[in-house]
Design an enzyme around this catalytic site. Structure first.
Site, short mmCIF file in Angstrom:
data_model
loop_
_atom_site.label_atom_id
_atom_site.label_comp_id
_atom_site.label_asym_id
_atom_site.label_seq_id
_atom_site.Cartn_x
_atom_site.Cartn_y
_atom_site.Cartn_z
N HIS A 279 0.83 -1.20 0.00
CA HIS A 279 0.00 0.00 0.00
C HIS A 279 0.87 1.26 0.00
CE1 HIS A 279 -3.22 2.78 1.40
NE2 HIS A 279 -2.23 3.31 2.09
N GLU A 280 1.86 1.29 0.88
CA GLU A 280 2.71 2.49 0.96
C GLU A 280 3.52 2.69 -0.32
OE1 GLU A 280 2.34 4.59 3.30
OE2 GLU A 280 0.98 3.31 4.45
N HIS A 283 1.67 4.61 -3.02
CA HIS A 283 1.73 6.08 -3.01
C HIS A 283 2.91 6.59 -3.83
CE1 HIS A 283 -1.55 6.66 -0.28
NE2 HIS A 283 -0.98 5.99 0.71
N GLU A 357 -5.78 7.01 -1.02
CA GLU A 357 -5.59 5.82 -0.18
C GLU A 357 -6.25 4.60 -0.82
OE1 GLU A 357 -3.66 5.60 2.35
OE2 GLU A 357 -3.20 7.73 2.54
#
Length: 422
Positions: A279-280, A283, A357
């Protein structure tokens, strides 16, 4: 064209540019709706009822204090800005050092910032009591005091220096100061994006490299596969302060590193850690940091131009007890206007953040191909971080920077249905 109209025009143009950046770079539709419709969001599904009750009780205990702190801080700032009280205070604190305009700005900003922090300190302490009561905080009171002091000192010092530059510009260029300051604000946002990982983060946490092993190898390989190679995997000593679970990616290029909370490392299996890191990395892969920086730079520049327009309005200056933007007695008014602008921008930032997100969640699912690990991880995060599964709609709209846990789980289930359908 008058300087006041020019400032308003520039603020409008920059605001329009900001709207375009938001409209064009926000992923408004992240995932196609599966056949049969989207998965219903079920608050509390997959989480024991006792955990849901505890999270809701925690939110109910903390939310009123958060609102009270916000209202109290804004009220005190308004009183200091819109009455002669703030202006008198700015002059009084600099008098022992001769009362020069620079001392008025520096000491006035420091004292006003400290006063604002002291007024809300009891509510902050109550919030820490609540976090201790629910087992989310592990900080000793001396460490809590140290964290409050450090964060207040950093914020106050930076604000004082920036306001000193602002007033200096207003004194040197009374008609065009806002234009120079607007450009400077945009540059500072860009510089701050690069400096934060190496200046601010170490003030609150210590970092150690994750020892060589399968997890370190897998995380670095995941970063390579994501197209965002990381130079290192670090472990932050978050357990000194919290039991919450988290991870993030910080830095750019040669300074990029994956950071794991030590709580995450201790309590999650590798597959779920990889899902968080995926997930990170999302970004980074989708340039969300660039989007945030562009929004911040344009927003800061537009805000300073709007400040130039407001501070040329004589009735407002008189109300604050100041004569011009170059008068150091304008400091309380500027601090109040910054607080109001930040509050107004909050829901806009958060609606964009929730979509970013969600796209990062999609990246994690595509990268790992493991929806079950993602769902299990979300349930563990909800339990450990005491995340409210169903906050009030208005609260989520205004303050929610992420989709709720149940929304993210439903999203992963939709992803899995689309994968199964080919």
């Amino acid at each position: 064209m008058s300087a006041r109209r020019a400032a308003l025009l520039v603020a409008g143009v920059l605001g329009l540019a900001l709207v375009l950046v938001i409209a064009l770079r926000t992923p408004w539709t992240v995932l196609a709706e599966p056949t049969g419709g989207a998965t219903p969001v079920r608050p509390g599904a997959g989480v024991p009822a006792a955990v849901v009750d505890r999270a809701e009780s925690f939110a109910a205990a903390l939310r009123p204090a958060s609102l009270a702190s916000l209202v109290l801080g804004l009220t005190v700032s308004a009183v200091l800005a819109l009455t002669p009280l703030g202006a008198r205070l700015v002059r009084a604190v600099a008098r022992p050092l001769g009362g020069g305009w620079a001392w008025q700005v520096l000491l006035g900003t420091l004292v006003l910032s400290l006063l604002g922090r002291l007024v809300t300190l009891p509510l902050s302490a109550y919030g820490e009591v609540v976090r201790h009561r629910y087992g989310l905080s592990t900080r000793s009171w001396p460490l809590w005091g140290r964290d409050v002091a450090v964060s207040t000192a950093i914020d106050a010092a930076l604000t004082a220096v920036l306001l000193l530059a602002l007033v200096w510009l207003a004194r040197r260029a009374p008609r065009s100061w806002w234009a120079w300051a607007s450009g400077g604000a945009a540059v500072l946002v860009l510089v701050g994006t690069f400096l934060y990982p190496v200046v601010v983060e170490p003030a609150f946490n210590s970092f150690q490299p994750l020892p060589a092993g399968q997890l370190r190898t897998d995380l670095l390989a995941l970063a390579e596969e994501s197209g965002s190679p990381a130079e290192d995997v670090l472990v932050a000593d978050a357990s000194r302060r919290t039991t919450a679970l988290n991870a993030y990616v910080s830095g750019f290029g040669a300074t990029r590193r994956i950071v794991l909370y030590d709580t995450t490392l201790d309590r999650l299996p590798d597959a779920e850690i990889e899902s968080i890191v995926g997930h990170e990395l999302g970004h980074v892969a989708t340039d969300d940091y660039l989007t945030g920086t562009l929004m911040g730079a344009l927003g800061a520049a537009a805000a300073v131009a709007a400040l130039g327009w407001l501070l040329s309005w004589t009735p407002l200056l008189r109300r604050a007890g100041a004569e011009s933007p170059g008068d150091p007695r304008v400091v309380p008014l500027v601090l109040f206007l910054i607080a109001v602008g930040t509050l107004v921008a909050t829901p806009v930032q958060n609606v964009v953040s929730r979509h970013l997100e969600a796209r990062a969640d999609l990246h994690a699912l595509d990268l790992t191909g493991d929806a079950q690990a993602f769902i299990t991880m979300q349930n563990r995060l909800a339990a450990a971080n005491l995340s409210d599964p169903a906050p009030p709609a208005a609260w989520q709209w205004f303050f929610g920077s992420h989709p709720t846990g149940p929304q993210r789980i439903a999203f992963a289930q939709d992803w899995q249905r689309l994968e199964d359908a080919g």
